[in-house]
Every structure is written in structure tokens, then in C-alpha cells.
Design an enzyme around this catalytic site. Structure first.
Site, mmCIF file in Angstrom:
data_model
loop_
_atom_site.group_PDB
_atom_site.id
_atom_site.type_symbol
_atom_site.label_atom_id
_atom_site.label_comp_id
_atom_site.label_asym_id
_atom_site.label_seq_id
_atom_site.Cartn_x
_atom_site.Cartn_y
_atom_site.Cartn_z
ATOM 1 N N SER A 11 19.749 -57.783 -9.130
ATOM 2 C CA SER A 11 18.650 -56.942 -9.370
ATOM 3 C C SER A 11 19.202 -55.044 -10.421
ATOM 4 C CB SER A 11 17.657 -55.739 -8.890
ATOM 5 O OG SER A 11 18.338 -55.809 -7.741
ATOM 6 N N CYS A 74 20.754 -61.828 -4.179
ATOM 7 C CA CYS A 74 19.502 -60.801 -3.995
ATOM 8 C C CYS A 74 18.713 -62.051 -2.787
ATOM 9 C CB CYS A 74 18.890 -60.695 -5.219
ATOM 10 S SG CYS A 74 17.292 -59.347 -5.144
ATOM 11 N N ARG A 86 14.618 -74.183 -6.867
ATOM 12 C CA ARG A 86 14.873 -75.180 -6.579
ATOM 13 C C ARG A 86 14.179 -76.124 -6.960
ATOM 14 N NH1 ARG A 86 17.650 -73.450 -0.978
ATOM 15 N NH2 ARG A 86 19.343 -72.683 -1.335
ATOM 16 N N GLY A 95 21.254 -69.202 -2.768
ATOM 17 C CA GLY A 95 20.596 -68.140 -2.446
ATOM 18 C C GLY A 95 20.968 -67.230 -1.381
ATOM 19 N N VAL A 97 20.464 -64.621 1.691
ATOM 20 C CA VAL A 97 19.444 -64.278 2.663
ATOM 21 C C VAL A 97 20.097 -63.711 3.865
ATOM 22 C CG1 VAL A 97 17.715 -65.861 2.188
ATOM 23 C CG2 VAL A 97 19.374 -66.754 4.367
ATOM 24 N N CYS A 201 20.629 -56.646 2.304
ATOM 25 C CA CYS A 201 20.547 -57.047 1.002
ATOM 26 C C CYS A 201 21.475 -56.824 0.725
ATOM 27 C CB CYS A 201 19.499 -55.441 1.130
ATOM 28 S SG CYS A 201 19.803 -54.528 -0.862
ATOM 29 N N THR A 202 22.443 -56.683 -0.615
ATOM 30 C CA THR A 202 23.356 -57.269 -1.423
ATOM 31 C C THR A 202 24.367 -56.190 -1.368
ATOM 32 O OG1 THR A 202 22.482 -57.967 -2.699
ATOM 33 C CG2 THR A 202 23.088 -59.544 -1.539
HETATM 34 N N1 DGL Z 1 20.056 -56.376 -4.337
HETATM 35 C C1 DGL Z 1 18.628 -56.701 -3.992
HETATM 36 C C2 DGL Z 1 18.524 -57.532 -2.340
HETATM 37 O O1 DGL Z 1 19.279 -57.962 -1.779
HETATM 38 C C3 DGL Z 1 17.944 -55.700 -4.401
HETATM 39 C C4 DGL Z 1 17.246 -54.851 -4.406
HETATM 40 C C5 DGL Z 1 16.504 -54.326 -5.219
HETATM 41 O O2 DGL Z 1 16.457 -54.594 -6.049
HETATM 42 O O3 DGL Z 1 15.164 -53.567 -4.024
HETATM 43 O O4 DGL Z 1 17.859 -57.530 -2.256
#
Ligand code: DGL
Length: 314
Positions: A11, A74, A86, A95, A97, A201-202
């Protein structure tokens, strides 16, 4: 010799924490990065919306970029759309996670905190990961949108100042704001405190140093970046082996006309490394400048709007 193309998706800027690790391990690939600025942040969006949105964006950009691998960098999107994507795409989709399994393995007191977006902490996929890999742990779920915004603006502002978040302390991220976000963890009594925190969250690894400064060195921070880099490496090796096998077969088949062996394009004059970042939506000249300096910092050649087929809205 071929140059595989990898398309990263997030995002916002969070995916860059995964890109950094992946690029370090796989410098020979050409990288593209799409961020859905128009609908940022994802943490408060419905699962139905995310499924439609992410599929449409990835399909449209794939027609332009022709990636060999897509990395959904993300957690919020991956925990929702991975299975669906997929089914839609025939190419490998990696992905990101939350690293609950490695966290459960390193935790000594069997207390883990999952720091993620409000959407991610609620997902059925998280229940599955906990039941499967952390059934012997007490898992505290902390959903936060504030930390996503703090990390996004901290990175953009640091790069604009030609600075880095590593080693800059709280110059680009308010210590008070970060303390408020982490309060559900820091306010626990000692015997209930997690010794391991999953950065689910990345965006959050971008502020790893600052989070560590508040939680203290006794807390281990775990994220998925390195594992994703290795997964991409394995897939690239497999793709290269597939191409080599096809080459060999075609050499022995004189009736087979010369044709493209896979979506992996011939190297020719194409440079490797980071190429183009694409964003959705309209942005101010100031945003455009901050995007440019940030992606330049990560080695991208340029940042440009993604040309969409129809109008979009979130
Ligand atoms: N960087 C994202 C993640 O790993 C999204 C953060 C967001 O847009 O809320 O969840």
C-alpha cells in the site's frame, strides 16, 4: 543468461523493508515496485475490497511489466488475498505474512506480541498460524494504524533530507507517539511481558531501531524480510533451471521453431537492479518529490503514476 523481473507490491513504503533484503540476496534481478498510494492505508479496508483492488492492480501492471515473480510485500493484503491471487495468476506469488512460527521458536517465556495493522490481527489466517505454530504460546494481538503512518512519513522525510532512519534516533519519528503505540506491551506487568514481538506489517521494520529503543534489548523483534529474500532466491534458481532444461530440449528438436522459452526475458541491454516504482492516484508535487528521493535512496531509476484502465476509488 536471463534477467528475471520481480514485481513488489504494498500500500505504501513498507514493502521497501522487504525489497532491501530481497535485493541484497538477489541483485541480478530487475525490480519493479507498485504502491497503492490512493488507498493507503490498507489496515482499515474490508477483505472484499482488498481482494478486488489488489487483483485488479496486479493484473493491470503485470500486462505492462510482465513479471516472473510477484511479491505481495504487505501482510494486510497477503493474509487476505494470497490464496485468491494464486488461483488467478500462473506465475509464482510470494506473500509476506507475520513471522509467528519463527517467533514461537525463539520465545523463551512463550509470550509473543503480534504488532500488525488492525486488519491483519483479526484475520482467520492469523488464527491458523497461531493454532498451527504457536499453540504453546500466549499471543497478544496489537493492531495499530498509527504505527503504519509514523513509519511511512518517517521514511519519506528521512529520505527527503538524504538521511536514513537507521542511526537517526527519533529525528523523524516522535518518541511520544511511538511510546503510545507500544503502550499495550510496555504497560504489562513483568511476568506477562512478551520476550518476542512480531513486526507483522512491512512498515514496522523501517522503525526497528526506534521500536527496540522503547521495548528494550531484552525483547527480540522478528520479521519476515530475510525469509522472503531466501524464498525469492529459491524460486529464481528454479526458474533458471527450467529455462536451462528447455534450452537443452530445444537444441535437440530441429523441428521446434525458435520462440520465447518463458516469461524470463533475454538480458540483452537491459540493466539489472531497481527499475521503476509506480503509484496509484493523484499526488501533490511535494509528494512526488518525496517519493522520488525515497525510491532513489533504494536505487530505483524513477517513480511514475500507474496508468489505470478505468477510474478507481477506495
Ligand atoms: N505494509 C502493510 C502491511 O504489511 C500495509 C499497511 C497498511 O497499509 O495499513 O500490512
Amino acid at each position: 543468461m536471463t534477467v528475471p523481473k520481480i514485481l513488489f507490491f504494498d500500500s505504501g513504503m513498507g514493502g521497501l523493508s522487504v525489497f532491501r533484503k530481497t535485493h541484497r540476496l538477489n541483485p541480478q534481478a530487475a525490480y519493479f515496485y507498485l504502491f497503492d498510494h490512493e488507498c493507503f492505508p490498507y489496515g482499515n479496508k474490508s477483505e472484499v475490497f482488498l481482494r478486488q483492488r489488489v487483483t485488479a492492480l496486479l493484473q493491470e501492471l503485470s500486462e505492462v511489466v510482465h513479471p516472473d515473480i510477484i511479491v505481495i510485500a504487505c501482510n494486510t493484503a497477503s493474509t487476505t488475498v494470497l490464496v485468491h491471487e494464486r488461483e488467478v495468476f500462473t506465475l509464482p506469488i510470494v506473500g509476506v505474512v507475520p513471522a509467528i512460527k519463527p517467533a514461537a521458536a525463539v520465545s523463551r517465556n512463550k509470550r509473543i506480541a503480534l504488532l500488525a495493522t488492525p486488519g491483519t490481527v483479526k484475520r482467520a489466517y492469523i488464527d491458523f498460524l497461531i493454532n498451527e505454530f504457536a499453540y504453546d504460546c500466549k499471543v497478544q494481538r496489537v493492531g495499530t494504524e498509527d504505527l503504519v503512518r509514523l513509519a511511512e512519513s518517517a521514511l519519506l522525510n528521512a529520505c527527503k533530507a538524504h538521511d536514513t532512519l537507521i542511526g537517526s534516533g527519533f529525528k523523524y519519528c516522535s518518541r511520544e507517539a511511538l511510546e503510545r503505540v507500544l503502550e499495550p506491551i510496555t504497560s504489562l506487568r513483568v511476568e506477562k511481558k512478551p520476550d518476542t514481538v512480531v513486526l507483522g506489517c512491512t512498515h514496522f521494520p523501517l522503525l526497528r531501531e526506534q521500536i527496540c529503543a522503547i521495548l528494550g534489548p531484552e525483547v527480540t523483534l522478528v520479521d519476515s524480510g530475510e525469509a522472503i529474500g531466501r524464498r525469492v532466491q529459491t524460486i529464481l534458481q528454479r526458474l533458471a533451471a527450467d529455462v536451462a532444461h528447455k534450452d537443452e530440449r530445444e537444441e535437440h528438436d530441429e523441428h521446434e521453431p525458435q520462440r520465447a522459452l518463458s516469461s524470463v526475458q533475454p538480458a540483452q541491454s537491459e540493466p539489472t537492479g531497481a527499475q521503476i516504482a509506480f503509484y496509484t492516484g493523484k499526488v501533490t508535487p511535494e509528494d512526488q518529490e518525496r517519493f522520488s528521493s525515497t525510491f532513489a535512496h533504494f536505487g530505483f531509476d524513477r517513480v511514475q503514476p500507474m496508468v489505470r484502465k478505468g477510474s478507481s476509488c477506495c
